[in-house]
Design a protein around this motif. Sequence first.
Motif, PDB file in Angstrom:
ATOM      1  N   ARG A 363       0.823  -1.204   0.000  1.00  0.00           N
ATOM      2  CA  ARG A 363       0.000   0.000   0.000  1.00  0.00           C
ATOM      3  C   ARG A 363       0.863   1.262   0.000  1.00  0.00           C
ATOM      4  O   ARG A 363       0.566   2.238  -0.697  1.00  0.00           O
ATOM      5  CB  ARG A 363      -0.922   0.007   1.225  1.00  0.00           C
ATOM      6  CG  ARG A 363      -1.849   1.214   1.274  1.00  0.00           C
ATOM      7  CD  ARG A 363      -2.759   1.205   2.484  1.00  0.00           C
ATOM      8  NE  ARG A 363      -3.680   2.336   2.461  1.00  0.00           N
ATOM      9  CZ  ARG A 363      -4.556   2.618   3.425  1.00  0.00           C
ATOM     10  NH1 ARG A 363      -4.643   1.820   4.487  1.00  0.00           N
ATOM     11  NH2 ARG A 363      -5.351   3.671   3.312  1.00  0.00           N
ATOM     12  N   GLN A 364       1.961   1.236   0.733  1.00  0.00           N
ATOM     13  CA  GLN A 364       2.834   2.400   0.803  1.00  0.00           C
ATOM     14  C   GLN A 364       3.563   2.650  -0.519  1.00  0.00           C
ATOM     15  O   GLN A 364       3.832   3.799  -0.881  1.00  0.00           O
ATOM     16  CB  GLN A 364       3.830   2.233   1.952  1.00  0.00           C
ATOM     17  CG  GLN A 364       3.167   2.355   3.318  1.00  0.00           C
ATOM     18  CD  GLN A 364       4.042   1.840   4.442  1.00  0.00           C
ATOM     19  OE1 GLN A 364       4.966   1.053   4.220  1.00  0.00           O
ATOM     20  NE2 GLN A 364       3.746   2.263   5.649  1.00  0.00           N
ATOM     21  N   ARG A 365       3.853   1.589  -1.257  1.00  0.00           N
ATOM     22  CA  ARG A 365       4.470   1.782  -2.575  1.00  0.00           C
ATOM     23  C   ARG A 365       3.508   2.500  -3.512  1.00  0.00           C
ATOM     24  O   ARG A 365       3.915   3.345  -4.313  1.00  0.00           O
ATOM     25  CB  ARG A 365       4.894   0.439  -3.172  1.00  0.00           C
ATOM     26  CG  ARG A 365       6.045  -0.221  -2.433  1.00  0.00           C
ATOM     27  CD  ARG A 365       6.610  -1.358  -3.252  1.00  0.00           C
ATOM     28  NE  ARG A 365       7.482  -2.222  -2.474  1.00  0.00           N
ATOM     29  CZ  ARG A 365       8.343  -3.073  -3.001  1.00  0.00           C
ATOM     30  NH1 ARG A 365       8.451  -3.167  -4.317  1.00  0.00           N
ATOM     31  NH2 ARG A 365       9.108  -3.832  -2.250  1.00  0.00           N
ATOM     32  N   VAL A 366       2.244   2.158  -3.417  1.00  0.00           N
ATOM     33  CA  VAL A 366       1.227   2.847  -4.225  1.00  0.00           C
ATOM     34  C   VAL A 366       1.134   4.308  -3.794  1.00  0.00           C
ATOM     35  O   VAL A 366       1.142   5.221  -4.629  1.00  0.00           O
ATOM     36  CB  VAL A 366      -0.139   2.154  -4.092  1.00  0.00           C
ATOM     37  CG1 VAL A 366      -1.231   2.967  -4.799  1.00  0.00           C
ATOM     38  CG2 VAL A 366      -0.084   0.741  -4.661  1.00  0.00           C
ATOM     39  N   ARG A 379      -0.184  17.332 -10.406  1.00  0.00           N
ATOM     40  CA  ARG A 379      -1.413  16.693 -10.859  1.00  0.00           C
ATOM     41  C   ARG A 379      -1.374  15.217 -10.532  1.00  0.00           C
ATOM     42  O   ARG A 379      -0.295  14.631 -10.336  1.00  0.00           O
ATOM     43  CB  ARG A 379      -1.617  16.883 -12.371  1.00  0.00           C
ATOM     44  CG  ARG A 379      -0.618  16.103 -13.209  1.00  0.00           C
ATOM     45  CD  ARG A 379      -0.652  16.447 -14.686  1.00  0.00           C
ATOM     46  NE  ARG A 379      -1.826  15.934 -15.337  1.00  0.00           N
ATOM     47  CZ  ARG A 379      -1.957  14.708 -15.829  1.00  0.00           C
ATOM     48  NH1 ARG A 379      -0.962  13.827 -15.678  1.00  0.00           N
ATOM     49  NH2 ARG A 379      -3.038  14.323 -16.441  1.00  0.00           N
ATOM     50  N   ILE A 380      -2.540  14.624 -10.490  1.00  0.00           N
ATOM     51  CA  ILE A 380      -2.691  13.175 -10.374  1.00  0.00           C
ATOM     52  C   ILE A 380      -3.658  12.731 -11.450  1.00  0.00           C
ATOM     53  O   ILE A 380      -4.761  13.276 -11.573  1.00  0.00           O
ATOM     54  CB  ILE A 380      -3.245  12.767  -8.995  1.00  0.00           C
ATOM     55  CG1 ILE A 380      -2.224  13.032  -7.890  1.00  0.00           C
ATOM     56  CG2 ILE A 380      -3.651  11.291  -8.988  1.00  0.00           C
ATOM     57  CD1 ILE A 380      -2.804  12.885  -6.496  1.00  0.00           C
ATOM     58  N   SER A 381      -3.237  11.783 -12.256  1.00  0.00           N
ATOM     59  CA  SER A 381      -4.137  11.104 -13.177  1.00  0.00           C
ATOM     60  C   SER A 381      -4.281   9.673 -12.685  1.00  0.00           C
ATOM     61  O   SER A 381      -3.330   8.901 -12.731  1.00  0.00           O
ATOM     62  CB  SER A 381      -3.584  11.118 -14.606  1.00  0.00           C
ATOM     63  OG  SER A 381      -4.308  10.201 -15.419  1.00  0.00           O
ATOM     64  N   TRP A 382      -5.462   9.348 -12.185  1.00  0.00           N
ATOM     65  CA  TRP A 382      -5.655   8.017 -11.631  1.00  0.00           C
ATOM     66  C   TRP A 382      -5.483   6.941 -12.706  1.00  0.00           C
ATOM     67  O   TRP A 382      -4.982   5.844 -12.421  1.00  0.00           O
ATOM     68  CB  TRP A 382      -7.036   7.909 -10.980  1.00  0.00           C
ATOM     69  CG  TRP A 382      -7.212   8.887  -9.859  1.00  0.00           C
ATOM     70  CD1 TRP A 382      -8.007   9.990  -9.848  1.00  0.00           C
ATOM     71  CD2 TRP A 382      -6.556   8.863  -8.577  1.00  0.00           C
ATOM     72  NE1 TRP A 382      -7.888  10.668  -8.650  1.00  0.00           N
ATOM     73  CE2 TRP A 382      -7.016   9.995  -7.852  1.00  0.00           C
ATOM     74  CE3 TRP A 382      -5.640   8.008  -7.980  1.00  0.00           C
ATOM     75  CZ2 TRP A 382      -6.590  10.279  -6.555  1.00  0.00           C
ATOM     76  CZ3 TRP A 382      -5.203   8.286  -6.689  1.00  0.00           C
ATOM     77  CH2 TRP A 382      -5.672   9.397  -5.994  1.00  0.00           C
ATOM     78  N   ARG A 388       0.701   2.489 -14.661  1.00  0.00           N
ATOM     79  CA  ARG A 388       2.064   2.340 -14.163  1.00  0.00           C
ATOM     80  C   ARG A 388       2.143   1.290 -13.063  1.00  0.00           C
ATOM     81  O   ARG A 388       3.117   0.537 -12.969  1.00  0.00           O
ATOM     82  CB  ARG A 388       2.579   3.678 -13.625  1.00  0.00           C
ATOM     83  CG  ARG A 388       4.061   3.661 -13.280  1.00  0.00           C
ATOM     84  CD  ARG A 388       4.484   4.921 -12.557  1.00  0.00           C
ATOM     85  NE  ARG A 388       4.113   6.126 -13.274  1.00  0.00           N
ATOM     86  CZ  ARG A 388       4.136   7.337 -12.745  1.00  0.00           C
ATOM     87  NH1 ARG A 388       4.490   7.509 -11.484  1.00  0.00           N
ATOM     88  NH2 ARG A 388       3.799   8.384 -13.466  1.00  0.00           N
ATOM     89  N   LEU A 389       1.099   1.231 -12.226  1.00  0.00           N
ATOM     90  CA  LEU A 389       1.116   0.332 -11.071  1.00  0.00           C
ATOM     91  C   LEU A 389       0.429  -1.007 -11.326  1.00  0.00           C
ATOM     92  O   LEU A 389       0.420  -1.881 -10.461  1.00  0.00           O
ATOM     93  CB  LEU A 389       0.437   1.027  -9.884  1.00  0.00           C
ATOM     94  CG  LEU A 389       1.141   2.288  -9.380  1.00  0.00           C
ATOM     95  CD1 LEU A 389       0.232   3.063  -8.432  1.00  0.00           C
ATOM     96  CD2 LEU A 389       2.443   1.915  -8.685  1.00  0.00           C
ATOM     97  N   HIS A 390      -0.182  -1.139 -12.506  1.00  0.00           N
ATOM     98  CA  HIS A 390      -0.901  -2.372 -12.866  1.00  0.00           C
ATOM     99  C   HIS A 390      -2.022  -2.677 -11.865  1.00  0.00           C
ATOM    100  O   HIS A 390      -2.200  -3.814 -11.412  1.00  0.00           O
ATOM    101  CB  HIS A 390       0.070  -3.550 -12.957  1.00  0.00           C
ATOM    102  CG  HIS A 390       1.231  -3.306 -13.874  1.00  0.00           C
ATOM    103  ND1 HIS A 390       1.102  -3.175 -15.246  1.00  0.00           N
ATOM    104  CD2 HIS A 390       2.558  -3.106 -13.615  1.00  0.00           C
ATOM    105  CE1 HIS A 390       2.282  -2.943 -15.788  1.00  0.00           C
ATOM    106  NE2 HIS A 390       3.179  -2.891 -14.816  1.00  0.00           N
ATOM    107  N   LEU A 391      -2.756  -1.624 -11.519  1.00  0.00           N
ATOM    108  CA  LEU A 391      -3.906  -1.732 -10.635  1.00  0.00           C
ATOM    109  C   LEU A 391      -5.070  -0.963 -11.250  1.00  0.00           C
ATOM    110  O   LEU A 391      -4.858  -0.032 -12.036  1.00  0.00           O
ATOM    111  CB  LEU A 391      -3.591  -1.134  -9.253  1.00  0.00           C
ATOM    112  CG  LEU A 391      -2.504  -1.798  -8.421  1.00  0.00           C
ATOM    113  CD1 LEU A 391      -2.175  -0.917  -7.215  1.00  0.00           C
ATOM    114  CD2 LEU A 391      -2.934  -3.183  -7.967  1.00  0.00           C
TER     115      LEU A 391
END
Length: 455
Positions: A363-366, A379-382, A388-391
């Motif tokens: 969770r902390q890596r995310v 900015r954040i693009s979900w 990138r995170l494969h989630l």
Amino acid sequence: MTNEQILQKYNTPVPRYTSYPPANSFETFSNEAYIKEVEASNDAPNNHLSFYIHVPFCRHLCHYCGCNSLPMAKDETVEAYFQALHQELDILLPYLNKSRKISQIHYGGGSPSSIPLHYIKALNEHLLSAFDTIDRPEIAIECHPGYLSQEDWTFLTDCGFTRYSLGIQDFNDKVLETVNRRPSLLPVETILDILRGSGARVNLDFIYGLPGQSADSFEQTIERAISLHPDRLVTFSYAHVPWLYKSQLILERAGLPHNDEKVQMFARVSRLLTHSGYCHIGMDHFVLPDDDLQKALETHQLHRNFQGYCPRRITAQVYALGVSGISQLDGAYAQNTKNVRQYITQLSAHQLCIERGYALNARQRVAREVIESLMCNNRISWNDLSQRLHLAPEEVKVAMHYDENRLQEMAHDGLIVFDSQHIAMTSVGSPFVRNVAAALDPMMVNTDKRFSKPV
């Protein structure tokens, strides 16, 4: 809300987020755990090599300093310290894949330029003989210009550096005297001519919020800096944390500028720099339009580590050498002891001296990726993070403290714009990006940690 109301509401202590989790979350960590993470880092997604070298010694300690700095040691201690740096590197080398390439070397301190410069050259040669480099690596050093002669600067240009950061802090000699900072020994114009002659790029670093500074005086300092046309100009906000650094109490007695004045310092020099053709990067950097950092920002490829901002092109696993150095690896952080004597003793016995660190869970890596994206690119693009995170995007949000009511409040106050797909900082909200990151940070829920204010 007015700027005054925003300042009153959001100028609250929050992490600086040079790492996630912040360094005050670190706990006991062993040499063995560090070596395990070093071996694992060979297979990390971003597995270029970055080396950070900490040189703690200074000829004079500035009262504002929040770094791990020490008064200049005896010649034999400095020599023993650099022998230990070489020994630490030699211990690490067998665990690093030799096909990897160096993308970044950074000397920080303290004042790396305060010691005999032949030590710097020898350590660079050791590093660069062990690995190849990527195309256009960044090999950088932080320099205190108060003690270096023309001969010293010329010697440094033969050490392989591609970037120099000059700690000017202020061009007002009275301000420098108050904070126990020596002004430049040579005219800064002369230094720039020498360094640019080697083909290197130059940063000029400044601090605002120091005793004796005003919005008018700091604007005059930056006007002079602009006339020198540095490649990058950095305006650090003085972080007043006297519970950590007792020397900062001296500045309280000298009289720190009021928060309103400090806000005006940044606002005015920000306008001045952008009107002069510089582009605003992150919290405190201003760069020329052709700079790699501006190109990275435009493509949302800006990254940040303990050494500062960098394009993802040179993003790497960071291996720190020297006292207090923090290695930033894919799965963990590991910090060396802050004690010079202990460091030298253990390395002379061929033992690493990791004192504390932190192993990140999934969770902390995310969360690290989300907060870094916001802190670097505003900015954040979900969806981008999802790829990138494969989630799934919702899985990324679940890893955070995603409170839509809190985000609505920040949007109403003018700090951000957001929808289900994005969060973006506004120009008004940009100085408070740390607050938005903290609102999303699951580790900030009911925390008892202490932090500095964003302004």
